[in-house]
Write an enzyme that holds these catalytic residues in place. Structure first.
Site, mmCIF file in Angstrom:
data_model
loop_
_atom_site.group_PDB
_atom_site.id
_atom_site.type_symbol
_atom_site.label_atom_id
_atom_site.label_comp_id
_atom_site.label_asym_id
_atom_site.label_seq_id
_atom_site.Cartn_x
_atom_site.Cartn_y
_atom_site.Cartn_z
ATOM 1 N N GLU A 1 -30.670 -24.375 70.291
ATOM 2 C CA GLU A 1 -30.803 -25.692 69.626
ATOM 3 C C GLU A 1 -31.282 -26.784 70.594
ATOM 4 O O GLU A 1 -30.661 -27.838 70.718
ATOM 5 C CB GLU A 1 -29.478 -26.088 68.965
ATOM 6 N N GLU B 1 -28.339 -18.321 63.286
ATOM 7 C CA GLU B 1 -27.052 -18.944 62.920
ATOM 8 C C GLU B 1 -27.134 -19.358 61.463
ATOM 9 O O GLU B 1 -27.983 -20.190 61.110
ATOM 10 C CB GLU B 1 -26.744 -20.174 63.786
HETATM 11 O O1 AHR Z 1 -21.832 -22.014 65.486
HETATM 12 C C1 AHR Z 1 -21.328 -23.248 65.884
HETATM 13 C C2 AHR Z 1 -22.391 -24.121 66.546
HETATM 14 O O2 AHR Z 1 -23.345 -24.503 65.599
HETATM 15 C C3 AHR Z 1 -23.207 -23.499 67.643
HETATM 16 O O3 AHR Z 1 -22.568 -23.558 68.874
HETATM 17 C C4 AHR Z 1 -24.447 -24.311 67.653
HETATM 18 O O4 AHR Z 1 -25.562 -23.582 68.087
HETATM 19 C C5 AHR Z 1 -24.573 -24.816 66.226
HETATM 20 O O5 AHR Z 1 -24.783 -26.177 66.186
#
Ligand code: AHR
Length: 504
Positions: A172, A291
Site C-alpha cells: 500500500e 487483501e
Molecule cells: O489487513 C489489515 C491492513 O489493511 C493491512 O495491514 C494493510 O495493508 C491494509 O490497510
C-alpha cells in the site's frame, strides 16, 4: 421470484488460477502470537505452532499465504526475525502501535506453511528500507549456500533455499498512513529498480507491484497508470486491496458492493491494457487482489490501542471482527466476483486468516473455531477450481448507490473437466422472497446432484463465538434436482448455496 441461468461447457471466462484462494497473515494483533503460534498451547507442535489452527487452515486448501504484512512490513527488518530466538530484539511496531518480539520470523513461518500445505508469498519492506535490503532478503530466502546470505540461512538451520516464488514489492505505498509512503513516480521508479535487481538474481520470480489501497483513494486509478508506466516490463502483477463495511446497516447497499469491486477490477484491467498499448508490448500483467474481506465490526473497539493510549502491548486484541450471517452473503458475492473476473485476477488473498479480520478465531490456551465466513471461503476454495463459466443470467434486480439493477441472484459457475463436476455458487440477495432457479446445462452430458450445501439464518446478526461456535453452519440442501438437463433449485431469502453436480 424466478431467475434463469444458461451454462454451456464451451462458454468459459478463463481457467481459474488456484492462487485465487490465497490468504494473508500479518504481524498484527493476535494473528501470529496466540493465533498460529502459541508454544504453551495444549495442541502446540515442536515448533510451537497450534495444531488445532493448522487443521482448520489445512482444510481450506490454501495455495499461498502472504506474509508478514501489511502495514507492518513497511518498517520491518526481516533480520530481526532470524537467528537465535533469545537474541532477537523486541521492536516497536509503528503500524499497529504494539511490541514485536520477533519470536516468529521467516523460518518459523516457513515451517508453519509446510504443516498447512501452503506456500509463502513474501512482502518486502519498501517503506523504511530499499533496494539493497530487498536484494539481501531475497538472497537469504532463496540464494545458494556458498554465498554470504545463503550461508547465513544455513547457519540459522536451513541449508536448502526456501524457494519462495511470490514477492510483493512493498505494501500500500499509495497510502499516506504507510511508513515510507511515496508518490506514484517515486514508488514506480523504485519498484522498477528493485524488480530489475531481483530478476538479475532470478528471472523466474513472480513480482507484485502495489496498486491502490482501495478504489476511493484520491490517486486511483492514476496511481496504477503511473506506476505501471515505470515498471510494466519488470513486474507480473499489480496488487489491489478492498475491504467491505456496513456501518449504515443497509443490507441491500452492503450486498451490492461486489459490483463496486467488479468496476474496480475492470478499470485496473483497462489501465493495464492502456499502458500495454502505450508500450506496444505483448506482455501481460495480471491483478493480485492480495487483501480483501469484510472489515468494520471491530473498528470502534480498536481506536484506543491504535491511538497509542494503551502503550505498546504485545499481541493486543486488534481487528477482531466477529462475523455474522450477513457477512457470509457478502463473502459469497466477493468470491463469485473473483471467479467471474478470473481472466485478470490471478491471485487473491483473504485478509486475514487467523484472529485479525479472519475466518479462523482462537482463544489463548483455549479453542479455535470457524467464523461464519469460513464456510463460503471453504466451499469456493475446495470446489471452485476449474474453468470459470460465462453464464447468461436473468434475474430481477434493484437499484443501489454503486450500480443499478443489482440482480437478486448472484451466481458463479465452475466446470472442473478433470473432476467431472459442475459447481454453482449462488447468493439470494432478497430479504423476503425465494428464488426459483432454473439453470439450463448445455454440453455437460448427464448431471446429478453430488453435493448441495445451504446457508440460511433467522437473523443476519447471527455469529459463531467461542461459546457457540456452531450457530451458523452449512446444512445439506434438499431443494435442488436435475431434470432433463436442467437444474432446478429453490434459494430461500438471504441464502448462500453451493450446488455441485457430478457429470457423466
Ligand atoms: O489487513 C489489515 C491492513 O489493511 C493491512 O495491514 C494493510 O495493508 C491494509 O490497510
Amino acid at each position: 421470484m424466478r431467475a434463469t441461468v444458461t451454462a454451456h461447457r464451451d462458454y468459459r471466462i478463463a481457467a481459474i488460477d488456484d492462487r485465487l484462494y490465497g490468504a494473508f497473515l500479518e504481524h498484527l494483533g493476535r494473528a501470529i502470537y496466540s493465533g498460529i503460534y502459541e508454544p504453551d498451547h495444549p495442541t502446540a507442535d515442536a515448533n510451537g505452532m497450534r495444531r488445532d489452527v493448522i487443521e482448520l487452515a489445512r482444510a481450506l486448501k490454501i495455495p499461498l499465504v502472504r506474509y508478514p504484512g501489511g502495514n507492518f512490513v513497511s518498517a520491518y527488518n526481516w533480520q530481526d526475525g532470524v537467528g537465535l530466538r533469545e537474541k532477537r530484539p523486541t521492536r516497536l511496531d509503528l503500524a499497529w502501535h504494539a511490541s514485536e518480539s520477533n519470536a516468529v520470523g521467516v523460518h518459523e513461518f516457513a515451517a508453519w506453511c509446510e504443516a498447512v500445505g501452503t506456500e509463502m508469498m513474501l512482502a518486502i519492506n519498501l517503506g523504511s528500507r530499499g533496494l539493497d535490503e530487498a536484494r539481501n532478503f531475497v538472497e537469504y530466502v532463496n540464494g545458494p549456500t556458498g554465498s554470504y546470505w545463503g550461508d547465513l540461512r544455513k547457519a540459522n538451520g536451513r541449508a536448502e533455499p526456501f524457494g519462495v516464488k511470490h514477492w510483493c514489492l512493498g505494501n500500500e505505498m499509495d497510502g499516506p498512513w504507510q511508513v515510507g509512503h511515496k508518490t506514484a513516480h517515486e514508488y514506480g521508479r523504485l519498484a522498477n529498480e528493485v524488480a530489475k535487481t531481483l530478476r538479475a538474481f532470478d528471472p523466474s520470480l513472480n513480482l507484485v507491484v502495489c496498486g491502490s489501497s482501495h478504489s476511493d483513494m484520491p490517486t486511483y486509478p492514476e496511481w496504477e497508470r503511473v506506476v505501471l508506466e515505470h515498471c510494466f516490463d519488470a513486474v507480473d502483477y499489480i496488487s489491489l486491496h478492498m475491504y467491505f463495511a456496513n456501518y449504515e446497516k443497509n443490507t441491500a447497499e452492503y450486498l451490492a458492493l461486489n459490483h463496486k469491486l467488479d468496476a474496480y477490477i475492470g478499470s485496473v484491467a483497462a489501465t493495464i491494457d492502456f499502458v500495454r498499448a502505450r508500450k506496444r508490448s505483448k506482455k501481460r500483467v495480471a491483478i493480485s487482489f492480495d487483501e480483501w474481506n469484510v472489515w468494520y465490526h471491530s473498528k470502534e473497539q480498536d481506536r484506543e490501542i491504535l491511538a497509542g493510549a494503551k502503550g505498546w502491548p504485545q499481541a493486543p486484541r486488534l481487528l477482531e471482527d466477529v462475523y455474522n450471517f450477513e457477512d457470509v452473503l457478502q463473502v459469497g458475492c466477493i468470491l463469485n466476483t473473483f471467479i467471474r473476473r478470473s481472466d485478470v485476477v490471478r491471485i487473491a488473498c483473504v485478509a486475514q486468516l487467523v484472529n485479525v479480520i479472519a475466518p479462523i478465531m482462537t482463544e489463548p490456551r483455549g479453542p479455535a473455531w470457524r467464523q461464519t465466513i469460513y464456510y463460503p471461503y471453504y466451499f469456493a476454495s475446495r470446489f471452485g477450481r476449474g474453468d470459470a463459466l460465462q453464464l447468461s443470467v436473468r434475474s430481477p434486480g434493484y437499484d443501489s448507490a454503486v450500480a443499478d439493477n443489482i440482480p437478486y441472484l448472484d451466481v458463479a459457475g465452475v466446470h472442473d473437466a478433470e473432476g467431472r463436476a459442475l459447481t454453482f455458487f449462488a447468493v439470494n440477495r432478497h430479504a423476503s422472497e425465494s428464488i426459483d432457479l432454473e439453470a439450463d446445462l448445455h454440453g455437460f452430458g448427464h448431471a446429478a446432484i453430488a453435493n448441495h450445501q445451504v446457508m440460511t439464518s433467522e437473523s443476519l446478526e447471527a455469529a459463531n463465538t467461542r461459546d457457540a461456535p456452531s450457530t451458523v453452519t452449512p446444512k445439506k440442501g434438499a431443494t435442488a434436482a436435475v431434470v432433463n438437463g436442467r437444474l432446478n433449485a429453490k434459494l430461500p431469502p438471504y441464502s448462500y448455496q453451493m450446488i455441485r453436480l457430478s457429470l457423466s
